[in-house]
Design an enzyme around this catalytic site. Sequence first.
Site, short mmCIF file in Angstrom:
data_model
loop_
_atom_site.label_atom_id
_atom_site.label_comp_id
_atom_site.label_asym_id
_atom_site.label_seq_id
_atom_site.Cartn_x
_atom_site.Cartn_y
_atom_site.Cartn_z
N ASP A 157 -41.93 13.52 0.60
CA ASP A 157 -40.87 13.16 1.14
C ASP A 157 -40.54 14.57 2.41
O ASP A 157 -40.65 15.59 2.05
CB ASP A 157 -39.42 13.57 0.45
CG ASP A 157 -39.52 12.24 -0.77
OD1 ASP A 157 -40.03 11.29 -0.20
OD2 ASP A 157 -39.12 12.42 -1.63
N HIS A 177 -44.34 9.20 -6.32
CA HIS A 177 -44.67 10.60 -6.52
C HIS A 177 -45.57 11.14 -7.39
O HIS A 177 -46.33 12.19 -7.47
CB HIS A 177 -43.32 11.32 -6.43
CG HIS A 177 -42.39 11.18 -4.97
ND1 HIS A 177 -42.95 12.23 -4.21
CD2 HIS A 177 -41.74 10.42 -4.87
CE1 HIS A 177 -41.98 12.05 -3.13
NE2 HIS A 177 -41.14 10.93 -3.35
N HIS A 192 -39.56 9.13 3.25
CA HIS A 192 -40.73 8.76 2.12
C HIS A 192 -41.92 8.04 2.57
O HIS A 192 -41.90 6.99 3.37
CB HIS A 192 -40.02 7.89 1.02
CG HIS A 192 -40.88 7.44 -0.08
ND1 HIS A 192 -40.58 7.84 -1.28
CD2 HIS A 192 -41.65 6.80 -0.41
CE1 HIS A 192 -41.32 7.60 -2.23
NE2 HIS A 192 -42.11 6.74 -1.39
N ARG A 234 -44.37 14.67 -7.99
CA ARG A 234 -43.07 14.68 -8.89
C ARG A 234 -43.67 14.46 -10.38
O ARG A 234 -44.31 13.43 -10.55
CB ARG A 234 -42.21 13.81 -8.41
CG ARG A 234 -40.95 13.77 -9.22
CD ARG A 234 -39.93 12.63 -8.72
NE ARG A 234 -39.65 12.86 -7.43
CZ ARG A 234 -39.15 11.74 -6.59
NH1 ARG A 234 -38.94 10.74 -7.10
NH2 ARG A 234 -38.94 12.09 -5.24
N GLU A 267 -35.99 4.43 2.76
CA GLU A 267 -35.80 5.79 3.07
C GLU A 267 -36.79 6.29 4.27
O GLU A 267 -37.93 6.18 4.23
CB GLU A 267 -36.24 6.48 1.52
CG GLU A 267 -35.56 6.31 0.48
CD GLU A 267 -36.14 6.77 -0.73
OE1 GLU A 267 -35.30 6.98 -1.85
OE2 GLU A 267 -37.14 7.53 -0.85
#
Length: 216
Positions: free
Chosen positions: A132, A125, A193, A80, A190
């Site tokens: 993910d 990320h 993740h 990301r 999460e």
Amino acid sequence: MTKNENVTKNPGDFVLLSDYIPGILQDIRYFSTYNFVGDRINGYEEPCAILTREAATALRSVSNEMNAAGYRLKIFDAYRPVSAVKHFELWGIEDLDLRMKPFFYPNMAKQDLFIQGYIAARSTHSRGSTVDLTLLDMKTGKEVDMGSPFDWFGEESHPDYQGVTPDQYRYRMLLQKAMVRNGFLPLDCEWWHFTLENEPYPDTYFDFPVASRSLK
């Protein structure tokens, strides 16, 4: 950023995940508008997953293991860009933009998403070794039921949440144990993740576009 961290627009040893795991399923949510912001996120120019070579190699082992058990991996996000994280931050400042609240954070105040760590000012990320993902049952052709959808912000998404059914918990642990066996660390809030424990760029945050051309 701290003095030991740096940001670069030059990709290191990154690869397209589809080159490493042929047939991998990809549902890159931040390229679409179906995400907690409601818009395509800055830096996502193609719906493709990019990871460091080390993370991709480890994930290929997970994929092989899950394939043998009757499941395929489905990727929601991988590398990301820093620009995407900044997009999230700016969205967090916009108090009136609550378009996606009913779908992703109905029981939380928008500001609490940052305070409680669901959205970080610096994302792992952006270091390129976080992914993910979920599982797809090859018999049914459908995602397994994990008890909460991807990017659902609330206690229901904590991996050890006791309010899910036995089957939902079993699927969470099936994914988590396979990832941990192959060198990834889970996140406590999460279920989807995971970050490669021995990531190659622990102090570097990247800001090149999510696009195949970035790696040429």
